[in-house]
Design a protein around this motif. Structure first.
Motif, mmCIF file in Angstrom:
data_model
loop_
_atom_site.group_PDB
_atom_site.id
_atom_site.type_symbol
_atom_site.label_atom_id
_atom_site.label_comp_id
_atom_site.label_asym_id
_atom_site.label_seq_id
_atom_site.Cartn_x
_atom_site.Cartn_y
_atom_site.Cartn_z
ATOM 1 N N GLU A 1 -47.161 -21.552 -83.925
ATOM 2 C CA GLU A 1 -47.317 -20.811 -82.668
ATOM 3 C C GLU A 1 -48.336 -21.487 -81.759
ATOM 4 N N VAL A 2 -49.474 -21.871 -82.372
ATOM 5 C CA VAL A 2 -50.525 -22.547 -81.595
ATOM 6 C C VAL A 2 -50.010 -23.896 -81.108
ATOM 7 N N VAL A 3 -49.319 -24.617 -82.014
ATOM 8 C CA VAL A 3 -48.786 -25.934 -81.645
ATOM 9 C C VAL A 3 -47.884 -25.795 -80.414
ATOM 10 N N ASN A 4 -47.057 -24.767 -80.447
ATOM 11 C CA ASN A 4 -46.151 -24.523 -79.332
ATOM 12 C C ASN A 4 -46.906 -24.301 -78.024
ATOM 13 N N ARG A 5 -47.929 -23.437 -78.113
ATOM 14 C CA ARG A 5 -48.676 -23.071 -76.911
ATOM 15 C C ARG A 5 -49.403 -24.290 -76.340
ATOM 16 N N VAL A 6 -50.036 -25.033 -77.250
ATOM 17 C CA VAL A 6 -50.789 -26.213 -76.803
ATOM 18 C C VAL A 6 -49.845 -27.250 -76.189
ATOM 19 N N ALA A 7 -48.698 -27.419 -76.833
ATOM 20 C CA ALA A 7 -47.737 -28.407 -76.308
ATOM 21 C C ALA A 7 -47.267 -28.014 -74.911
ATOM 22 N N GLU A 8 -47.066 -26.713 -74.722
ATOM 23 C CA GLU A 8 -46.649 -26.244 -73.401
ATOM 24 C C GLU A 8 -47.688 -26.585 -72.330
ATOM 25 N N ARG A 9 -48.971 -26.357 -72.656
ATOM 26 C CA ARG A 9 -50.050 -26.675 -71.720
ATOM 27 C C ARG A 9 -50.056 -28.174 -71.423
ATOM 28 N N MET A 10 -49.769 -28.969 -72.493
ATOM 29 C CA MET A 10 -49.770 -30.426 -72.305
ATOM 30 C C MET A 10 -48.671 -30.844 -71.335
ATOM 31 N N VAL A 11 -47.521 -30.215 -71.488
ATOM 32 C CA VAL A 11 -46.414 -30.546 -70.581
ATOM 33 C C VAL A 11 -46.825 -30.225 -69.147
ATOM 34 N N GLU A 12 -47.420 -29.034 -68.987
ATOM 35 C CA GLU A 12 -47.845 -28.589 -67.661
ATOM 36 C C GLU A 12 -48.825 -29.580 -67.027
ATOM 37 N N ASP A 13 -49.849 -29.960 -67.812
ATOM 38 C CA ASP A 13 -50.877 -30.843 -67.279
ATOM 39 C C ASP A 13 -50.361 -32.253 -67.013
ATOM 40 N N SER A 14 -49.430 -32.702 -67.866
ATOM 41 C CA SER A 14 -48.908 -34.055 -67.607
ATOM 42 C C SER A 14 -48.048 -34.050 -66.340
ATOM 43 N N HIS A 15 -47.328 -32.923 -66.095
ATOM 44 C CA HIS A 15 -46.580 -32.827 -64.846
ATOM 45 C C HIS A 15 -47.519 -32.856 -63.647
ATOM 46 N N ARG A 16 -48.642 -32.190 -63.805
ATOM 47 C CA ARG A 16 -49.609 -32.132 -62.715
ATOM 48 C C ARG A 16 -50.120 -33.535 -62.384
ATOM 49 N N ALA A 17 -50.477 -34.279 -63.430
ATOM 50 C CA ALA A 17 -50.962 -35.641 -63.205
ATOM 51 C C ALA A 17 -49.866 -36.490 -62.570
ATOM 52 N N ALA A 18 -48.624 -36.292 -63.070
ATOM 53 C CA ALA A 18 -47.505 -37.086 -62.546
ATOM 54 C C ALA A 18 -47.283 -36.784 -61.063
ATOM 55 N N ARG A 19 -47.397 -35.489 -60.705
ATOM 56 C CA ARG A 19 -47.199 -35.106 -59.299
ATOM 57 C C ARG A 19 -48.228 -35.758 -58.400
ATOM 58 N N THR A 20 -49.491 -35.752 -58.867
ATOM 59 C CA THR A 20 -50.552 -36.363 -58.065
ATOM 60 C C THR A 20 -50.264 -37.848 -57.859
ATOM 61 N N ILE A 21 -49.843 -38.509 -58.939
ATOM 62 C CA ILE A 21 -49.563 -39.947 -58.841
ATOM 63 C C ILE A 21 -48.373 -40.199 -57.925
ATOM 64 N N ASP A 22 -47.327 -39.349 -58.060
ATOM 65 C CA ASP A 22 -46.164 -39.482 -57.166
ATOM 66 C C ASP A 22 -46.574 -39.379 -55.712
ATOM 67 N N ASP A 23 -47.386 -38.357 -55.431
ATOM 68 C CA ASP A 23 -47.798 -38.147 -54.045
ATOM 69 C C ASP A 23 -48.659 -39.293 -53.534
ATOM 70 N N LEU A 24 -49.539 -39.812 -54.416
ATOM 71 C CA LEU A 24 -50.374 -40.948 -54.016
ATOM 72 C C LEU A 24 -49.499 -42.147 -53.679
ATOM 73 N N LEU A 25 -48.467 -42.379 -54.508
ATOM 74 C CA LEU A 25 -47.560 -43.499 -54.261
ATOM 75 C C LEU A 25 -46.788 -43.295 -52.968
ATOM 76 N N GLU A 26 -46.320 -42.054 -52.783
ATOM 77 C CA GLU A 26 -45.589 -41.717 -51.564
ATOM 78 C C GLU A 26 -46.469 -41.986 -50.336
ATOM 79 N N LEU A 27 -47.724 -41.546 -50.438
ATOM 80 C CA LEU A 27 -48.655 -41.736 -49.328
ATOM 81 C C LEU A 27 -48.880 -43.219 -49.067
ATOM 82 N N ALA A 28 -49.051 -43.981 -50.143
ATOM 83 C CA ALA A 28 -49.262 -45.421 -49.997
ATOM 84 C C ALA A 28 -48.055 -46.064 -49.321
#
Lengths: 386, 251
Positions: A184-211
């Protein structure tokens, strides 16, 4: 002070010195019955010799106040005179006068005046004695320079915050996973990881778009149908609008409205504006998108009835990673780059983006683009083909 | 021709008239009152900013700075007394001195109100305000600033027409105050983003402070009209009062 400023100031001091010296000389000459100095009093001055010093001073983008040896005002250039009679002028005088008095005793001094406006301004007043007697004060509006400085220092702090937070979170979460056996904990933590990695990816996408947007000059010069741009931008934000139960209404787009430009960039800019409007609206609110052709300027307008933007932030929201409310930034899920992208797209198209907003009442963003046309034939890319 | 046409050096030494010094002093007093008015005009957006951003440092500075304004106001009042005692002014000169004394009091009181705004900012420290409330505070601050700026500048210029317009501008500030009260009640009652009673009361007082600053600006405008035209605007209020009395309503 930068090099240009120093040069300007040096010229000013020289000009002012000559002007005041001549003025005092003339004055004395008249009082005591001496003839005025021949070099300046001659009426048949040949064209192209000495310029008119008051005109030179008036054309400067800073304020100049000159007093004679008795502290009496000799000259005030156009920039300094334009505030007279206003409360700004009163406060400027109250700052300048004591500085000039000090300069008359041979001491240079400098003081900063912070005006709350509105608009807010920072003005620097400095005074120095003049070689020929008397003193001079210069008044400079430093608001813009200060803003640029703030942008520069804040940017570094902000980018490290935006990139380090999700990456740091990922590391901590991964460490937790290492020793964890409870599924159960593994599931919850993995979900948070997915969320945070998407967040980082979005920031990088936007930075690239801006560049990409910053680099691409000149932009493509296609004929872009605004109906299509609006439709695509709105459909892109549909999931998040539905999730928050917000109605995005498109109003009266003139038939055949089009601009010359880069379709991808325009969709990206308008999409960002619509997405912001949706995010900062109260749940089950309404967002309006509207297009107007005014002469040859196309105006893309996005209005919401959301929380609005505090007045002091209006001129900073277009900076990269600038946040009005840092605490909220995680909830809204934005990268802090959306409005920078909008501004760059506007710049690339020779246009501008304007904001009017009142806290608690909502915001309206207007993307103004030159080269707008209205025609009755359905738009296509035909015109840009050879 | 050359540049000297617009550059006049005052030649007051040429006049041996004693009254010259008197008129000079009258002008100086007016300029110094305007300077005080300009400082208060700045203090209004400053206090608004302090309130919205819970800036305790800024609040402290403004509160301490108010003592300086009090000192300057007292000194200006003294100068008016001296003028009356030593010069026995009559007609428009007397009006100028009397108007100056009244306006000094209005400016000084308005400065106190900006100080009170900062004290309120201290009391609501730590309580976040919702966007609707913040928006109206900003608008009240902007409008009070505009009113006070107009009052100061029209007094300095002796512009009765501009001064007369201040009263109309004040009605917008009054509307904002009513709207603000409504918003406070709504925010207090709302289940989710409610503000507690203490904050609600402080905010009601804040609205009152802004509204009072507007009233002082209106008074300065009326005094300016009086010193230019010799007419007292309060006679209109007296007339209204009489007609209300006749209609049998009372407040």
């Amino acid at each position: 002070m930068n090099a240009v400023g120093t040069v300007v100031l040096a010229v000013v001091v020289a000009v002012a010195g000559v002007a005041v010296g001549w003025r005092i000389g003339r004055h004395r000459g008249r009082d005591e019955g001496f003839p005025a100095p021949p070099s300046t009093s001659s009426t048949s001055r040949p064209l192209g010799s000495w310029p008119d010093f008051t005109q030179v001073l008036d054309s400067l983008p800073i304020g100049i106040v000159i007093v004679d040896g008795n502290g009496r005002s000799v000259h005030r250039n156009a920039w300094a005179a334009k505030f007279s009679g206003t409360h700004t002028g009163i406060l400027l005088d109250a700052t300048t006068e004591p500085l000039l008095q000090r300069a008359l005793t041979g001491e240079e001094s400098r003081q900063q005046l912070e005006l709350y406006g509105p608009p807010r301004r920072i003005i620097a007043v400095s005074s120095s004695p003049l070689p020929g007697g008397g003193a001079m004060a210069t008044i400079e509006d430093e608001t813009e320079r200060r803003r640029v400085d703030a942008v520069r220092t804040d940017f570094v702090a902000n980018i490290s915050h935006e990139l380090k937070t999700p990456v740091g979170a990922l590391a901590v979460l991964a460490e937790t996973l290492l020793g964890e056996t409870d599924p159960e904990v593994v599931n919850r933590v993995a979900e948070r990881m997915v969320e945070d990695s998407h967040r980082a990816a979005r920031t990088i996408d936007d930075l690239l778009e801006l560049a990409r947007i910053e680099l691409r000059e000149p932009v493509a010069n296609d004929r872009v149908d605004l109906n299509g741009v609006v439709a695509e931008a709105v459909s892109r934000t549909r999931p998040i609008a539905e999730q928050r139960d917000i109605r995005v209404g498109v109003l009266d787009i003139p038939p055949g409205a089009a601009v010359a430009g880069d379709r991808r960039q325009l969709v990206s800019a308008l999409g960002n504006l619509v997405e912001n409007a949706v995010k900062y609206s109260e749940p089950s609110g309404e967002v309006q998108v509207r297009v107007r052709i005014d002469g040859n300027v196309a105006e893309l307008m996005v209005a919401d009835r959301g929380i609005g933007i505090p007045a002091r932030d209006h001129d900073r929201i277009f900076e990269r990673f600038y946040r009005v409310d840092r605490a909220r930034s995680r909830d809204t899920g934005g990268t802090g780059l959306g409005l920078s992208i909008v501004r760059h797209v506007a710049d690339n198209h020779g246009g501008e983006v304007l904001v009017s907003s009142q806290e608690g009442e909502g915001s309206t963003f207007v993307l103004r683009l030159p080269g707008g046309v209205r025609s009755h034939q359905p738009s296509s890319n035909e015109t840009s083909r050879p | 021709m050359s540049s000297d046409t617009e550059l006049h050096v005052p030649e007051e030494e040429a006049h041996g008239d004693l009254r010259r010094g008197f008129h000079h002093e009258l002008d100086d007093i007016r300029d110094d009152i305007a300077k005080l008015g300009a400082i208060v005009t700045e203090n209004i957006p400053r206090a608004t900013d302090i309130l919205l951003n819970q800036d305790l440092d800024g609040a402290e500075k403004l509160i301490v700075g108010d003592d300086e304004i009090d000192v300057a106001a007292l000194a200006l009042e003294e100068r008016c007394y001296s003028l009356i005692a030593l010069q026995a002014p009559v007609a428009s000169d007397l009006r100028k001195v009397v108007a100056a004394m009244r306006i000094i009091a209005e400016v000084e009181r308005s400065a106190d109100l900006t100080k009170n705004l900062c004290k309120a900012a201290r009391r609501i420290y730590g309580h976040p305000l919702n966007p609707a409330i913040r928006g109206i505070i900003q608008k009240m601050g902007d409008q009070a600033t505009t009113l006070f700026k107009e009052a100061t500048e029209s007094y300095l210029a002796g512009d009765a027409t501009r001064a007369a317009a201040i009263d109309d501008m004040d009605s917008y500030l009054d509307d904002l105050q009513r709207e603000f009260m409504r918003t406070i009640f709504e925010s207090h009652e709302a289940a989710k983003s409610s503000i507690d009673l203490q904050v609600a009361v402080q905010l009601a007082v804040v609205a009152r402070f802004f509204e009072r600053i507007g009233d002082h600006a209106v008074n300065i405008g009326e005094r300016t009209q009086y010193l230019v035209t010799g007419l007292v605007r309060e006679s209109l209020g007296a007339a209204r009062h009489a007609s209300r009395q006749a209609a049998g309503e009372s407040e």
